[in-house]
Design an enzyme around this catalytic site. Structure first.
Site, short mmCIF file in Angstrom:
data_model
loop_
_atom_site.label_atom_id
_atom_site.label_comp_id
_atom_site.label_asym_id
_atom_site.label_seq_id
_atom_site.Cartn_x
_atom_site.Cartn_y
_atom_site.Cartn_z
CE LYS A 28 -21.52 26.83 9.07
NZ LYS A 28 -20.82 26.55 10.34
NE ARG A 103 -20.13 32.81 8.15
CZ ARG A 103 -19.45 31.72 8.46
NH1 ARG A 103 -19.05 31.50 9.67
NH2 ARG A 103 -19.15 30.85 7.54
NE ARG A 153 -13.02 21.59 10.14
CZ ARG A 153 -13.87 22.60 10.06
NH1 ARG A 153 -15.04 22.42 9.48
NH2 ARG A 153 -13.57 23.77 10.56
P1 AP5 Z 1 -16.39 28.55 7.30
O1 AP5 Z 1 -15.45 27.76 6.48
O2 AP5 Z 1 -17.78 28.69 6.85
O3 AP5 Z 1 -16.31 27.99 8.80
P2 AP5 Z 1 -17.41 27.85 9.94
O4 AP5 Z 1 -18.71 28.51 9.70
O5 AP5 Z 1 -16.71 28.24 11.17
O6 AP5 Z 1 -17.82 26.37 9.85
P3 AP5 Z 1 -16.89 25.14 9.73
O7 AP5 Z 1 -16.50 24.93 8.29
O8 AP5 Z 1 -15.77 25.25 10.71
O9 AP5 Z 1 -17.81 23.96 10.27
P4 AP5 Z 1 -19.04 23.21 9.65
O10 AP5 Z 1 -20.27 23.65 10.36
O11 AP5 Z 1 -19.06 23.26 8.15
O12 AP5 Z 1 -18.70 21.74 10.16
P5 AP5 Z 1 -18.18 20.45 9.37
O13 AP5 Z 1 -19.29 19.84 8.58
O14 AP5 Z 1 -16.89 20.72 8.66
O15 AP5 Z 1 -15.82 30.03 7.50
C1 AP5 Z 1 -14.46 30.24 7.82
C2 AP5 Z 1 -14.18 31.74 7.93
O16 AP5 Z 1 -14.45 32.37 6.66
C3 AP5 Z 1 -15.05 32.52 8.93
O17 AP5 Z 1 -14.54 32.44 10.25
C4 AP5 Z 1 -14.95 33.94 8.35
O18 AP5 Z 1 -13.71 34.52 8.63
C5 AP5 Z 1 -15.03 33.68 6.84
N1 AP5 Z 1 -16.41 33.66 6.34
C6 AP5 Z 1 -17.08 32.60 5.84
N2 AP5 Z 1 -18.32 32.94 5.50
C7 AP5 Z 1 -18.47 34.25 5.80
C8 AP5 Z 1 -19.56 35.16 5.71
N3 AP5 Z 1 -20.76 34.77 5.24
N4 AP5 Z 1 -19.36 36.43 6.12
C9 AP5 Z 1 -18.15 36.86 6.60
N5 AP5 Z 1 -17.08 36.03 6.72
C10 AP5 Z 1 -17.24 34.73 6.33
O19 AP5 Z 1 -17.92 19.49 10.62
C11 AP5 Z 1 -16.91 19.79 11.58
C12 AP5 Z 1 -16.28 18.49 12.09
O20 AP5 Z 1 -17.26 17.74 12.81
C13 AP5 Z 1 -15.79 17.54 10.97
O21 AP5 Z 1 -14.61 16.91 11.39
C14 AP5 Z 1 -16.93 16.51 10.82
O22 AP5 Z 1 -16.44 15.25 10.40
C15 AP5 Z 1 -17.49 16.46 12.24
N6 AP5 Z 1 -18.94 16.24 12.28
C16 AP5 Z 1 -19.88 16.86 11.51
N7 AP5 Z 1 -21.11 16.41 11.85
C17 AP5 Z 1 -20.94 15.53 12.86
C18 AP5 Z 1 -21.84 14.75 13.65
N8 AP5 Z 1 -23.19 14.80 13.46
N9 AP5 Z 1 -21.33 13.95 14.62
C19 AP5 Z 1 -19.98 13.90 14.83
N10 AP5 Z 1 -19.07 14.59 14.11
C20 AP5 Z 1 -19.55 15.41 13.14
#
Ligand code: AP5
Length: 245
Positions: A28, A103, A153
């Site tokens: 995302k 979410r 990551r």
């Molecule tokens: P948040 O920070 O939003 O975490 P998440 O939803 O778990 O998502 P991530 O940031 O972990 O992953 P992402 O999908 O952004 O992936 P990324 O691009 O970094 O939320 C954290 C916490 O906050 C929640 O658990 C909750 O407690 C709270 N919270 C947040 N919003 C909330 C809400 N609305 N309501 C209630 N609580 C809330 O990519 C991940 C990795 O993969 C990176 O290393 C990247 O380089 C790699 N990557 C990305 N795309 C690819 C690809 N196509 N191929 C290979 N590698 C890739």
């Protein structure tokens, strides 16, 4: 309407609010940055906003701290209020990308009311309200690949995203752009990941079904390389736009 992007390019339309929905590590944040480049509208990541609150030691930040490190969601009312404050800022007037919000079903209901009120205001002032359809974009990646992405990551203090397996920095542990030290998020452990996945299927699943039923829903395979996923997202946005306008 022509929108100018930060690299000097332009696109000939501005989409309505884009919602990036999907499990932890699905991409995302990575894809939100591509959309910012393309449309010149801000990325609003509720995870990043909550981490800023934690750093500033606000009341919300202190409450969120333990919930986040255990992989649990922060209560809906608090998150909705935080998003309302952010959407009220002038840079959101031309549109915005919500990364990780809504979410839960109550968050989706709240956003439906917020965007409906916005459409009424926009219609009255410019006649453009009807075209502000919501683009709910759901990214999908298999479980084992998500775990690998999460544990691999690394993030720079300025928010640049690396991955030791798929997108490593030139020098281990150091940001290519500004030389800062890369860090691992406290919730990027295997245990917290499994809890986040559980929260996702129990609480975000119903929000996804809500958008699917409304028809304002686009599902994209996020398991391809980053540039290919970006291409699929842009194609889906253009195709969706052709349907809603
Ligand atoms: P948040 O920070 O939003 O975490 P998440 O939803 O778990 O998502 P991530 O940031 O972990 O992953 P992402 O999908 O952004 O992936 P990324 O691009 O970094 O939320 C954290 C916490 O906050 C929640 O658990 C909750 O407690 C709270 N919270 C947040 N919003 C909330 C809400 N609305 N309501 C209630 N609580 C809330 O990519 C991940 C990795 O993969 C990176 O290393 C990247 O380089 C790699 N990557 C990305 N795309 C690819 C690809 N196509 N191929 C290979 N590698 C890739």
């Amino acid at each position: 309407m022509t929108s100018h992007t930060s690299d000097g390019g332009s696109v000939d339309f501005l989409p309505g609010p884009i919602l990036l929905i999907g499990p932890p590590g699905v991409g995302k944040g990575t894809q939100a940055k591509m959309l910012v480049e393309q449309f010149g509208i801000p990325q609003i990541s509720t995870g990043d906003l909550l981490r800023e609150h934690r750093q500033r030691r606000t009341e919300l930040g202190m409450l969120a701290e333990s919930l986040m490190s255990q992989g649990e969601l922060v209560p809906d009312d608090l998150v909705n209020d935080m998003v309302a404050d952010r959407l009220a800022q002038p840079d959101c007037e031309r549109g915005y990308i919500l990364d990780g919000f809504p979410r839960t079903l109550p968050q989706a209901d709240w956003l439906d009311r917020y965007t409906a009120a916005d459409r009424v205001k926009e219609s009255a002032s410019s006649g453009r309200g009807a075209s502000l359809a919501v683009y709910a974009l759901s990214l999908v990646v298999p479980h084992d690949e998500l775990l690998r992405r999460i544990t691999g990551r690394r993030i720079s203090p300025a928010g640049r995203i690396y991955n030791i397996y798929t997108n490593p920095p030139e020098v281990e542990g150091v940001c290519d752009v500004d030389g800062s030290r890369l860090e691992q998020r406290s919730d990027d452990t295997e245990a917290a990941f499994e809890k986040r996945m559980q929260e996702f299927s129990q609480k975000t699943g119903p929000a996804i079904e809500h958008y699917r039923a409304l028809g304002s829903f686009i599902e994209v395979d996020g398991s391809a390389p980053v540039a290919q996923v970006t291409k699929a997202i842009f194609a889906a946005i253009h195709a969706f736009r052709a349907v809603v306008t």
